[in-house]
Enzyme design. Sequence first.
Site, short mmCIF file in Angstrom:
data_model
loop_
_atom_site.label_atom_id
_atom_site.label_comp_id
_atom_site.label_asym_id
_atom_site.label_seq_id
_atom_site.Cartn_x
_atom_site.Cartn_y
_atom_site.Cartn_z
N ASN A 1 63.74 9.27 44.73
CA ASN A 1 64.97 8.82 45.40
C ASN A 1 65.52 7.52 44.84
O ASN A 1 66.58 7.07 45.28
CB ASN A 1 64.74 8.74 46.91
N CYS B 1 71.31 21.71 54.11
CA CYS B 1 70.02 22.16 53.60
C CYS B 1 69.16 22.43 54.83
O CYS B 1 69.63 22.32 55.95
CB CYS B 1 69.40 21.09 52.69
N ARG C 1 73.96 17.58 56.88
CA ARG C 1 74.02 16.52 55.85
C ARG C 1 75.41 16.41 55.21
O ARG C 1 75.59 16.60 54.03
CB ARG C 1 72.93 16.76 54.80
N PRO C 2 76.43 16.13 56.04
CA PRO C 2 77.78 15.98 55.50
C PRO C 2 77.90 14.74 54.60
O PRO C 2 76.99 13.91 54.55
CB PRO C 2 78.64 15.81 56.76
N VAL C 3 79.02 14.66 53.86
CA VAL C 3 79.23 13.50 52.98
C VAL C 3 80.54 12.80 53.35
O VAL C 3 81.19 12.18 52.50
CB VAL C 3 79.23 13.91 51.50
N ASP C 4 80.91 12.90 54.64
CA ASP C 4 82.18 12.30 55.08
C ASP C 4 82.23 10.79 54.85
O ASP C 4 83.29 10.24 54.55
CB ASP C 4 82.41 12.63 56.57
N GLN C 5 81.09 10.11 54.96
CA GLN C 5 81.11 8.65 54.77
C GLN C 5 81.37 8.29 53.30
O GLN C 5 82.02 7.30 53.01
CB GLN C 5 79.77 8.06 55.22
N ASP D 1 61.17 10.56 55.98
CA ASP D 1 60.51 11.35 54.93
C ASP D 1 59.00 11.37 55.08
O ASP D 1 58.32 12.07 54.32
CB ASP D 1 60.89 10.84 53.54
N ARG E 1 59.94 20.00 43.73
CA ARG E 1 61.16 19.19 43.64
C ARG E 1 60.80 17.71 43.73
O ARG E 1 61.50 16.86 43.20
CB ARG E 1 62.11 19.52 44.80
C1 EPZ Z 1 68.43 10.16 51.50
O1 EPZ Z 1 69.21 11.29 51.82
C2 EPZ Z 1 67.16 10.70 50.86
N1 EPZ Z 1 67.51 11.41 49.62
C3 EPZ Z 1 66.45 11.62 51.84
O2 EPZ Z 1 65.24 12.04 51.23
C4 EPZ Z 1 66.13 10.83 53.10
O3 EPZ Z 1 65.52 11.67 54.04
C5 EPZ Z 1 67.42 10.23 53.69
O4 EPZ Z 1 68.08 9.43 52.69
C6 EPZ Z 1 67.15 9.34 54.90
O5 EPZ Z 1 66.28 8.29 54.52
C7 EPZ Z 1 67.83 10.69 48.53
O6 EPZ Z 1 67.82 9.47 48.53
C8 EPZ Z 1 68.16 11.48 47.29
P1 EPZ Z 1 71.55 9.80 54.62
P2 EPZ Z 1 70.75 11.09 52.27
O7 EPZ Z 1 72.91 9.86 54.03
O8 EPZ Z 1 71.31 9.89 51.60
C9 EPZ Z 1 74.15 11.54 58.20
C10 EPZ Z 1 63.58 13.57 50.58
O9 EPZ Z 1 62.79 14.23 51.25
N2 EPZ Z 1 75.29 11.40 57.27
O10 EPZ Z 1 70.88 8.48 54.72
O11 EPZ Z 1 71.44 12.39 52.08
C11 EPZ Z 1 73.14 12.58 57.71
O12 EPZ Z 1 73.53 13.86 58.14
C12 EPZ Z 1 65.02 13.44 51.01
O13 EPZ Z 1 63.28 12.94 49.52
C13 EPZ Z 1 76.57 11.76 57.71
O14 EPZ Z 1 76.75 12.22 58.84
O15 EPZ Z 1 70.60 10.79 53.80
C14 EPZ Z 1 71.86 12.11 58.36
O16 EPZ Z 1 71.83 12.58 59.68
C15 EPZ Z 1 65.32 14.31 52.23
N3 EPZ Z 1 77.61 11.62 56.85
C16 EPZ Z 1 72.01 10.59 58.37
O17 EPZ Z 1 73.40 10.32 58.21
C17 EPZ Z 1 77.46 11.11 55.59
O18 EPZ Z 1 78.47 10.98 54.86
C18 EPZ Z 1 71.27 9.88 57.23
O19 EPZ Z 1 71.61 10.53 56.03
C19 EPZ Z 1 76.17 10.73 55.17
C20 EPZ Z 1 75.10 10.88 56.03
#
Ligand code: EPZ
Length: 416
Positions: free
Chosen positions: A23, A116, A121-125, A304, A396
């Site tokens: 990560n 997944c 896991r949206p990317v709206d932010q 994680d 992975r």
């Molecule tokens: C990162 O994912 C990690 N992946 C994940 O690791 C980890 O579980 C996660 O951070 C939380 O620590 C990588 O760094 C590649 P988030 P990420 O954006 O960035 C919501 C593993 O096992 N959200 O911090 O995708 C989201 O749905 C993986 O190695 C929105 O709603 O996670 C979640 O509920 C799994 N909109 C929360 O925020 C957005 O635009 C945190 O997600 C972005 C996120």
Amino acid sequence: MDKLLIEGGVRLKGEIAISGAKNAALPLLCAALLTAEPVSFTNVPQLNDIRTLLRLLADMGVKVAHEGSTVTLDASALTNPVASYELVKTMRASILVLGPMLARFGEAKVSLPGGCAIGARPVDQHIKGLQAMGAEVSVDHGYVLAKSPRLKGVRLFTDMVTVTGTENLMMAACLADGTTVIENAAREPEVVDLANCLIAMGAQISGAGTDVIRIRGVERLHGTTHRIMPDRIETGTYLCAAAATGGDVRLLDTSSAYLDAVVDKLMDAGCDIVSERNAIHIKGPQRLKAVSLRTSPYPAFPTDMQAQFMAINCVAEGTAIIRETIFENRYMHAVELQRLGADIKIDGNTAFVTGVAKLQGAAVMATDLRASASLVIAGLVAEGETLVDRIYHLDRGYEKLEEKLAVLGARVRRTN
Ligand code: EPZ
């Protein structure tokens, strides 16, 4: 499809080296898009997710040189600023090419990563932040289309703490016109590792590791060589395997520096842990005591590591209460652990785990990366044989898993 056959009952003993952090590597490789000069990375873990991202970058025209754990990327002449669905659907962190591509080339077309197993896991932010910086962003036929002649430095506030959201926006801000302030930023160590590399490339960044990161945009970035930080989640996973088997294990090329919450919980569970400068030594007790936890953004207990702690609580003394607050569906390992005889009750985002004296080996199925790790840990302590199916999930995120476990004395082998 590969499977892992595990004969339980061995106390893990010995020492293994921890690999570079998946990560941290994923955003770092994308950062190479920000400069026309070659960028080299050492201690890159050899994982399927890394190979997928390198294929995606090569598809876009990045020259990729991959020698063992060293990768050199040259993004001087991109031919195709598109991240295709075929590759993005298998690795959602591909969204991390969006910010750097938009900042460097003024346009980007990135497939929306699907959800997944663990959540939507949206990317709206990510999109909201880039729009605030002046980009025109639309979603069309499953692709994010982004355009901007030059991003503007602004004050950003993410609605929730998002790790890759913070990383995408921080990378985009490096070449923006003016200063960007990201508030409510993720404080994960991987964000700091990325910031350190960007600074070495000439970026002006302060505050990484806190919840307010300031980035003053510059005209261009230059090349550098960066060593990927150790993988704290791989480290935590092997600590749990040693703890559950009552083992005596030393993990090299890593440190407990970024694992305080995890180390505290393992000590509460009865483990002896000695932190050395570049290693961690753990001794597990005869039987663990149950430990409750609640996942939260760094520096609190990492989501994680939740599945791995559910596994060790399955054989601990007492009842543990586990609360998963980050993802909405991250308990799929529970039903598989129940097949091994675990006593687990799920109520919404809370799991009640009552330790049993013995788990029984059985055939189980991996559903996502960390769930698979929890099934391996359970298999190491279960009586008899456990066959873990769909271990492509493991490949992975865990480099040479069965080799490392075998060095520690585990009876484990890959079959298909
Ligand atoms: C990162 O994912 C990690 N992946 C994940 O690791 C980890 O579980 C996660 O951070 C939380 O620590 C990588 O760094 C590649 P988030 P990420 O954006 O960035 C919501 C593993 O096992 N959200 O911090 O995708 C989201 O749905 C993986 O190695 C929105 O709603 O996670 C979640 O509920 C799994 N909109 C929360 O925020 C957005 O635009 C945190 O997600 C972005 C996120």
